[in-house]
Write an enzyme that holds these catalytic residues in place. Structure first.
Site, mmCIF file in Angstrom:
data_model
loop_
_atom_site.group_PDB
_atom_site.id
_atom_site.type_symbol
_atom_site.label_atom_id
_atom_site.label_comp_id
_atom_site.label_asym_id
_atom_site.label_seq_id
_atom_site.Cartn_x
_atom_site.Cartn_y
_atom_site.Cartn_z
ATOM 1 N N THR A 146 0.873 -1.187 0.000
ATOM 2 C CA THR A 146 0.000 0.000 0.000
ATOM 3 C C THR A 146 0.906 1.232 0.000
ATOM 4 O OG1 THR A 146 -0.220 -0.130 2.409
ATOM 5 C CG2 THR A 146 -1.984 -1.095 1.094
ATOM 6 N N LYS A 168 3.892 -6.930 3.982
ATOM 7 C CA LYS A 168 3.618 -5.543 3.601
ATOM 8 C C LYS A 168 3.268 -4.799 4.883
ATOM 9 C CE LYS A 168 0.454 -3.307 3.273
ATOM 10 N NZ LYS A 168 -0.351 -2.386 4.180
ATOM 11 N N THR A 179 -1.710 -1.618 8.191
ATOM 12 C CA THR A 179 -1.927 -3.048 8.355
ATOM 13 C C THR A 179 -0.673 -3.818 7.979
ATOM 14 O OG1 THR A 179 -4.259 -2.910 7.936
ATOM 15 C CG2 THR A 179 -3.214 -5.009 7.444
ATOM 16 N N GLU A 259 6.347 4.620 7.369
ATOM 17 C CA GLU A 259 5.883 5.860 6.734
ATOM 18 C C GLU A 259 6.576 7.095 7.307
ATOM 19 O OE1 GLU A 259 1.700 5.613 7.478
ATOM 20 O OE2 GLU A 259 1.332 4.405 5.696
ATOM 21 N N ASN A 378 0.222 10.898 6.620
ATOM 22 C CA ASN A 378 -0.985 10.405 7.265
ATOM 23 C C ASN A 378 -2.080 11.445 7.403
ATOM 24 O OD1 ASN A 378 -0.499 7.545 7.905
ATOM 25 N ND2 ASN A 378 1.321 8.424 8.860
ATOM 26 N N SER A 383 -6.066 6.534 4.816
ATOM 27 C CA SER A 383 -5.630 5.133 4.823
ATOM 28 C C SER A 383 -6.223 4.386 5.999
ATOM 29 C CB SER A 383 -4.111 5.062 4.874
ATOM 30 O OG SER A 383 -3.621 5.628 6.063
#
Lengths: 383, 383
Positions: A146, A168, A179, A259, A378, A383
């Protein structure tokens, strides 16, 4: 390599059109046997996505023939329709591969609260089935990305048998940032209860201690499938070590790709009275936003480490706490220690050592710094 | 106004040179009686600053004649020397005001792990004593600022008596972002045990539920001093309400001035099985970094609210959860509700309502969004 490094597995990764940008978004992993043993661990979030509720039931039988994974939608908080969609996905896999739907695990990742485009997903399953290959592991790993900047795979081979896997996510099992989806495969010839034990032992020490941002996903799923194709049944300790090694490697890759992060932070808690104390203190340090900001700024702000330790119920005397940052003991006996200017923080990896002086137990938690990029990614991306 | 709004108090705020930039950094609040009753609540962090350890002892007597507060240094994690410095500060106040040092509370805020410049602080005490005034409340409020952009004061007057106060910090009592220091004064004629009860009742519902970033300070201190100068002894309920009102106002000001924040977020948990459940769920939502980023981006990402609720032990059925953002029920029965595009998030205040559908209890937690400015402020500034 990835999930097809071990013998007895085929995989595929394709673009089904679930993601609007046309990137790969559907992966299929098939166990071609002879054994179809499996184990799984799932998010401990009480709000569980439909595929987690489904796969938990599938795994109870200890038998999985295929795993279908999609990115582009988490299918979480989608009500009865969401569960029907997961069920229909498993039925479609069963139909095209001539399996029983009760042997098909499903995993999803993406935005919560949006139903999946089944008119794209179901034809995608057919397409993926047509591309299954013993060399398809890498494509599968790519299709489950993702916000991941790279796909993550790992392989450990021993005497005649192999454990491989793909992951992932930029986070952790429980809790989990984005996730985390992980599929591990092995050609070792082992039964489901052995896989279950090895997987739980490994995740407890690896994915469970990867805590990028303290947030827990509704969809985290880690599966271990055994085909028995190597016709070797390794001893438990040897097998468990290989599984842990692969999990450790994948967990480290998740942290390295978190991230917006600019630092990978290893929090080592030593001399704790119990392992539970060590984990509690490690998590408290790893989740302290002020400390995570300071480390981003390459500021060896040990006061924020002490204030994080102080919020826990672990056994310690505040006047006996010692803290090292990158090997420099900047806090000794709860007070000022070595010169903080000696701490070199130029590199991506930062090691914080918290000495509780209360026993002999240890634990290591991995986390990331808190950055403006994390906020941007974010706040701009739903997401 | 501030701490000198109530009769029977003098205060001063001066620049002692503790801060290198020359800004005011030392405040003195003196109770001139006739009564010298007091109560206090302190950080629950187990790593406590020297002034907290000192003041906890002072408050046990229920009698405080003066409070000396400094910014520019927290005097936390400073070992035996730090405690000696706090003791010396109290002794100096006692000396210049002809008091007993055991009646002098001390509070400090600033960087952890640095000893205070006593050669500047002690002469500062003399200077502040020389400037004590019944109009000095505002100067005192200014002198305790650290990263605060404005000073915070509040006053509530009733029939012949007053409760006033000052606060610094951009956070919370326990836990606390930047250190929260609060001094409340009243001229009501009440005994220490009544003050203690009113202060605890108020902080439990106000400062304890102000949770800007989940971090807990080593120095948080909230004091309530009564002079009795109004010669009025209000009924408990009336007095407690006034104290709560002042605390609520100051708490709201702390959130409104939180480091780098662009949103003030009110998390209302309703229909909980117990108040403890409501608080646990409220805190979990308030501390979810992913949600805080989404709200910064004006994204009504209710999936992140549900995943935060799911990490708690509160009583709820995932399929009965409802969530409103600014009055729009974007999640109904654990699934997609009203159109998220209806949510207007242009304003600074955001209200998240989480309906657990499990009882009749409620709780409100205030927090802030997570912003790049927060990261910048806390990575560039050693605090």
């Amino acid at each position: 390599m990835s999930v097809t490094a071990a013998k007895g597995f085929t995989a595929a990764g394709i673009a089904a059109g679930i993601k609007e940008n046309g990137n790969p978004d559907l992966a299929l992993v098939v166990n071609t046997g002879p054994r179809l043993a499996a184990a799984g661990v799932f998010t401990s979030n009480r709000v569980k996505a439909a595929p987690v509720l489904w796969s938990e039931q599938v795994l109870k039988g200890g038998l999985v023939s295929a795993v279908v994974l999609n990115s582009g939608g988490a299918n979480a908080c989608t009500g009865p329709k969401g569960f029907q969609d997961t069920h229909a996905t498993a039925e479609k896999v069963a139909e095209v591969l001539s399996l029983n739907a009760g042997e098909v695990a499903v995993a999803s990742t993406g935005l919560i609260g949006v139903t999946l485009p089944m008119d794209k997903l179901l034809p995608g399953v057919e397409k993926a089935a047509g591309e299954l290959s013993a060399h398809g592991g890498e494509k599968a790993a790519i299709a489950i990305k993702t916000t991941d900047s790279v796909h993550k795979t790992s392989v450990v081979s021993r005497d005649g048998w192999t454990v491989g896997g793909m992951a992932k996510g930029a986070g952790m099992l429980a809790p989990g940032l984005a996730t985390m989806l992980v599929v591990l495969t092995t050609d070792a010839d082992l039964e489901a209860d052995v896989l279950d034990r090895a997987l739980r032992d490994a995740t407890r020490l690896t994915f469970d201690r990867v805590d990028s941002d303290g947030c827990m996903s509704t969809n985290d799923t880690v599966l271990l499938l055994a085909s028995g194709a190597a016709e070797v049944a390794p001893a438990y300790a040897e097998f468990a070590e290989a599984v842990r090694e692969v999990c450790d490697d994948l967990g480290r890759q998740l942290i390295g790709d978190a991230e917006g992060a600019s630092k990978d932070i290893k929090v080592e808690v030593v001399n704790a009275a119990s392992e539970a104390d060590a984990v509690e203190v490690g998590r408290s340090i790893a989740r302290n936003n002020l400390l995570k900001c300071a480390l981003h700024g390459e500021d060896p702000n040990w006061g924020r480490v002490l204030s994080a330790i102080g919020t826990t119920s672990a056994a310690f005397d505040p006047n006996q706490l010692n803290v090292a940052i990158n090997g420099v003991w900047v806090c000794k006996n709860g007070s000022v220690g070595e010169d903080r200017d000696l701490v070199d923080m130029r590199y991506r990896e930062v090691v914080i050592t918290a000495d509780l002086a209360a026993g002999e137990e240890t634990a290591t938690i991995w986390t990331n710094d808190l950055t403006a990029d994390y906020v941007h990614e974010n706040s701009a991306y739903s997401s």
